[in-house]
Scaffold this active site. Structure first.
Site, PDB file in Angstrom:
ATOM      1  N   ASP A 125       0.802  -1.240   0.000  1.00 30.47           N
ATOM      2  CA  ASP A 125       0.000   0.000   0.000  1.00 30.47           C
ATOM      3  C   ASP A 125       0.830   1.284   0.000  1.00 30.47           C
ATOM      4  OD1 ASP A 125       0.696  -0.594   2.605  1.00 30.47           O
ATOM      5  OD2 ASP A 125      -1.200  -0.007   3.495  1.00 30.47           O
ATOM      6  N   ASP A 215      11.168  -4.861  -3.743  1.00 32.28           N
ATOM      7  CA  ASP A 215      10.630  -4.365  -2.479  1.00 32.28           C
ATOM      8  C   ASP A 215      10.849  -5.521  -1.517  1.00 32.28           C
ATOM      9  OD1 ASP A 215       9.225  -3.567  -0.307  1.00 32.28           O
ATOM     10  OD2 ASP A 215       7.351  -3.145  -1.353  1.00 32.28           O
ATOM     11  N   ALA A 217      11.137  -6.149   1.968  1.00 31.50           N
ATOM     12  CA  ALA A 217      10.861  -6.200   3.404  1.00 31.50           C
ATOM     13  C   ALA A 217      11.012  -7.611   3.990  1.00 31.50           C
ATOM     14  CB  ALA A 217       9.464  -5.658   3.690  1.00 31.50           C
ATOM     15  N   HIS A 450      -7.199   3.868   5.394  1.00 32.19           N
ATOM     16  CA  HIS A 450      -7.400   2.829   6.412  1.00 32.19           C
ATOM     17  C   HIS A 450      -6.808   3.185   7.770  1.00 32.19           C
ATOM     18  CE1 HIS A 450      -3.614   2.009   4.369  1.00 32.19           C
ATOM     19  NE2 HIS A 450      -3.214   1.334   5.425  1.00 32.19           N
TER      20      HIS A 450
HETATM   21  C1  LIG Z   1       6.207  -2.596   5.400  1.00 28.84           C
HETATM   22  C2  LIG Z   1       6.410  -2.619   3.968  1.00 28.84           C
HETATM   23  C3  LIG Z   1       6.749  -1.451   3.269  1.00 28.84           C
HETATM   24  C4  LIG Z   1       6.864  -0.098   3.929  1.00 28.84           C
HETATM   25  O1  LIG Z   1       7.779  -0.088   4.958  1.00 28.84           O
HETATM   26  P1  LIG Z   1       7.625   0.802   6.276  1.00 28.84           P
HETATM   27  O2  LIG Z   1       8.843   0.495   7.048  1.00 28.84           O
HETATM   28  O3  LIG Z   1       6.360   0.391   6.968  1.00 28.84           O
HETATM   29  O4  LIG Z   1       7.562   2.230   5.841  1.00 28.84           O
HETATM   30  C5  LIG Z   1       6.934  -1.570   1.907  1.00 28.84           C
HETATM   31  N1  LIG Z   1       6.773  -2.735   1.271  1.00 28.84           N
HETATM   32  C6  LIG Z   1       6.458  -3.869   1.911  1.00 28.84           C
HETATM   33  C7  LIG Z   1       6.322  -5.150   1.162  1.00 28.84           C
HETATM   34  C8  LIG Z   1       6.247  -3.849   3.271  1.00 28.84           C
HETATM   35  O5  LIG Z   1       5.892  -4.969   3.906  1.00 28.84           O
END
Ligand SMILES: *Cc1c(COP(=O)(O)O)cnc(C)c1O
Length: 459
Positions: A125, A215, A217, A450
């Site tokens: 998001d 991305d 995370a 949200h």
């Molecule tokens: C959490 C997340 C983000 C954003 O990171 P924040 O540290 O919450 O700003 C971006 N992409 C994915 C897949 C995430 O899980």
């Protein structure tokens, strides 16, 4: 008899959980305008809102807190973290940021402009928010299997190569500044992307000369799934798999609050000198000087240690086994959940759980509220409220999946906490036919509604 699996750690410090009654929770959630983000933590017994920044640091990470070097420029903590990231990912350039969305903000400031298209697999998001804020469009190319919770596919985060090629072929290439591959794919249910798919996406990107960014995370959890589900990887270490994954990309954004096992932090890692130089300017404007970018020295040290621990097989196995234990119990109780289970969370399928509540009355949110009232458990809606309105028509976007996400913080809860959650859901599931009405929106923000939306209970 086979010995049961155990967590590869023991407890050195504890934090109390404040218990509450049904009547208290009914009152609190009403005061919170039926938005779970508005509850205070002491109104929650088991907090599965997110696995972001909620994990428990190890003794070695706490030791790094004491070793932090708070020099403005060139601190040893920065060097420690940069070396760790370069070693793990192979990317030569590294820029710290205060969290993942800040990394997106800096990278997209350098790369994305109005009317651009950014293809990917169910963008997160904040990623989508940063793309749409720049009047560009996120194009979802996830495989169709991801949207059917009853279909088994080992890599539901995969990109549909045909969909991706179609976007790249039918648009002027200067309008596509990058492709984003989210590992694991959060929005589709914490689902992994296979190494084979990463290779294919990279090959298509190369053919069209479009850079590929991760991305990342939950990159370590993605590597765990590659090791345990994909042919040819069983004998490779998580760190070897991680290195190969990133070898196919031009860069990455990272929310260190996930697989960095820290409470705050993020970064960008890059291959290209020119993109790095552009990012440096934006990083200095938005985040801070390039050797701290929104993080203190001690936090960078803890993150460096956390990245090492998060890419160890024993840790990943116990984390993912715990998530799967909850999923397995729910399946035994007949509760409809997304399968296969994701790495960091179990997703309840609200379309199947509460079909009597109309989609216009926010099924998944209704279920999340019920779970809180019944047992003090805080999950989060991943459905119509999160999907927000279409930026042009301003109509509600109704996603194919209406989910409640139960995200499990790393190293924080025990198996008996998981059992409590499973039994609470079993009890709600048994009385699901009584739920007929949901909620209406009383107030909402123009973007990312949200977090702050206010709701009214319909009767
Ligand atoms: C959490 C997340 C983000 C954003 O990171 P924040 O540290 O919450 O700003 C971006 N992409 C994915 C897949 C995430 O899980």
């Amino acid at each position: 008899m086979q010995l049961p699996f155990i967590e590869p750690y023991k407890i050195k410090m504890v934090e109390s959980i404040k218990r509450s009654t049904l009547e208290e929770r009914k009152h609190w959630i009403k005061e919170a305008h039926y938005n779970l983000f508005n509850l205070t933590s002491d109104q929650v017994m088991i907090d599965l809102l997110t696995d972001s920044g909620t994990g428990a640091m190890s003794d070695k990470q706490w030791a790094e807190i004491m070793l932090g070097d708070e020099s403005y420029a060139g601190s040893s903590s920065f060097v420690k973290l940069k070396d760790r990231v370069t070693n793990l990912t192979g990317f030569p350039y590294f820029i710290p940021t205060h969290q993942g969305r800040a990394a997106e903000n800096v990278l997209f400031s350098a790369l994305v402009k109005a009317n651009d298209l950014v293809p990917g697999n169910s963008h997160f998001d904040t990623t989508k928010g940063h793309i749409e804020f720049r009047k560009a469009t996120a194009v979802d190319c996830t495989i169709d299997e991801a949207f059917d919770t009853s279909v088994y596919h080992p890599f539901k985060g995969n990109v549909d190569i045909k969909k991706l090629e179609e976007v790249l072929r039918s648009n002027p290439i200067e309008k596509i500044p990058l492709v984003i591959l989210t590992v694991t794919c959060n929005t589709a249910g914490g689902q992994p992307v296979s190494m084979q798919n990463i290779r294919e996406v990279a090959a298509v990107c190369k053919r069209y000369k479009v850079p590929l960014y991760f991305d990342s995370a939950r990159f370590a959890e993605n590597a765990y799934f590659i090791k345990t589900r994909e042919d040819g990887f069983a004998n490779q270490s998580i760190k070897e798999i991680v290195k190969e994954m990133f070898s196919y990309g031009d860069g990455m954004t990272m929310s260190a609050k996930k697989d960095g096992i820290v409470n705050m932090g993020g970064f960008i890692a890059l291959r290209d000198t020119e993109v790095y130089q552009k990012c440096v300017t934006f990083n200095i404007m938005y985040e801070g000087f390039i050797t701290y970018g929104g993080m203190s020295g001690r936090d960078m040290g803890a993150l460096s240690q956390g990245l090492d621990e998060a890419t160890e097989f024993d840790f990943l196995e116990s984390r993912i086994q715990q998530v799967h234990y909850l999923g397995q119990r729910l399946v035994e109780f007949g509760v409809p959940v997304q399968q296969p289970f994701g790495g960091h969370a179990i997703y309840l399928d609200a379309n199947k759980f509460v079909p009597n509540i109309s989609p216009e009355e926010f099924r998944a949110q209704s279920l999340a509220i019920e779970l809180y009232i019944t047992a003090g458990i805080r999950g989060v809606e991943v459905g119509t409220i999160l999907a927000d309105r279409d930026p042009i028509t301003r109509n509600n976007r109704y996603p194919k999946l209406e989910l409640v996400r139960l995200a499990i913080p790393r190293r924080t809860y025990s198996l008996s906490h998981m059992e409590y959650v499973a039994v609470a859901l079993k009890n709600i599931y048994e009385t699901r036919h009584e739920a007929k009405r949901g909620y209406s929106i009383k107030w909402e923000a123009p973007i990312m509604r949200h977090f702050t939306v206010q709701l009214e209970k319909l009767v």
